[in-house]
Design a protein around this motif. Structure first.
Motif, PDB file in Angstrom:
ATOM      1  N   THR A 117       0.763  -1.271   0.076  1.00  0.00           N
ATOM      2  CA  THR A 117       0.037   0.105  -0.004  1.00  0.00           C
ATOM      3  C   THR A 117       0.825   1.213   0.065  1.00  0.00           C
ATOM      4  O   THR A 117       0.653   2.234  -0.471  1.00  0.00           O
ATOM      5  N   GLN A 165      -4.294  -2.960  -0.326  1.00  0.00           N
ATOM      6  CA  GLN A 165      -5.240  -2.610   0.686  1.00  0.00           C
ATOM      7  C   GLN A 165      -6.022  -3.537   1.349  1.00  0.00           C
ATOM      8  O   GLN A 165      -6.222  -3.450   2.598  1.00  0.00           O
ATOM      9  N   ILE A 190      -3.412  -1.110  -5.403  1.00  0.00           N
ATOM     10  CA  ILE A 190      -4.551  -0.846  -4.678  1.00  0.00           C
ATOM     11  C   ILE A 190      -5.516  -2.171  -4.434  1.00  0.00           C
ATOM     12  O   ILE A 190      -5.898  -2.339  -3.205  1.00  0.00           O
TER      13      ILE A 190
END
Length: 232
Positions: free
Chosen positions: A56, A75, A71
């Protein structure tokens, strides 16, 4: 480019399967082996949290339109890892109550389900995020493998196929997360059975996908290094 989505996918799949099994024990009022589960959640949670946070904040996935992977993979891994670590800490702190000489299994399991209610808000929020990511995969046809990658690369000229696969995988996990929060906050425990099934399916696919990537990604780097085009 240093990436580790193979072990991330493998661990995420194992974590989903483990939590589904744990949740099944809770709703069936089976005794919980707290130390064993704490170790499981701690190991999987730590690995996902560390690799997810690193992905991240450093974006190790390279350029050429592949930045989205930081992403989509990093995440969710960081967030899921944090949730697993919470479960590990909770179970370790309550190990004497759960595995002592006198154990009230129904009362303990009901207590753990109540303890999951506040954190279920975050699970539901992550489910919403995963649902949006699922739509994003399909909308922009993301995830197509390069031709140098064995197996997956054979279908790289049809990006919609891998987009549908990844979108479906993220989507089934999202369905489980949303069912989980709805079940706990509306006191409808029957919905937890459907959440368990969603995470079982998603966990198996994530695990197999991560295991396969050990082969396909090494094969891709081999093809690039040696100028070969092994397809299988």
């Amino acid at each position: 480019m240093v990436v580790y989505n193979e072990i991330v996918a493998l661990t995420a799949g194992t974590g989903l399967l483990g939590f589904a099994w744990f949740l099944r024990q809770l709703i069936r009022n089976e005794p919980i082996e707290s130390e064993g589960w704490a170790a499981f959640f701690g190991l999987t949670g730590l690995l996902l949290f560390v690799t997810g946070v690193h992905t991240t904040v450093t974006w190790p996935f390279g350029a050429d339109g592949f930045e989205y992977a930081n992403i989509a993979f990093g995440q969710p891994a960081a967030a899921f890892g944090a949730l697993l670590l919470f479960a590990a800490i909770y179970l370790w702190r309550h190990r004497e109550i759960l595995t002592g000489d006198v154990v009230d299994v129904p009362a303990n399991n009901a207590r753990m389900l109540r303890a999951l209610k506040p954190v279920s808000l975050f699970v539901g929020a992550l489910g919403l995020g995963m649902a949006v990511l699922a739509f994003t995969f399909v909308r922009f046809q993301l995830g197509a493998a390069p031709p140098e990658e064995p197996i997956s690369g054979r279908f790289g000229h049809l990006p919609i196929l891998e987009a549908l696969f990844l979108g479906g995988l993220w989507g089934i996990v999202a369905v489980g997360a949303i069912l989980f929060v709805v079940a706990l906050l509306t006191n409808r425990p029957q919905l937890l059975r459907w959440a368990i099934w969603a995470w079982l399916i998603g966990g198996v696919v994530f695990l197999l996908f991560g295991a396969m990537n050990f082969y396909t990604h090494i094969g891709m780097y081999y093809n690039i290094e040696h100028g070969t085009m092994h397809k299988w």
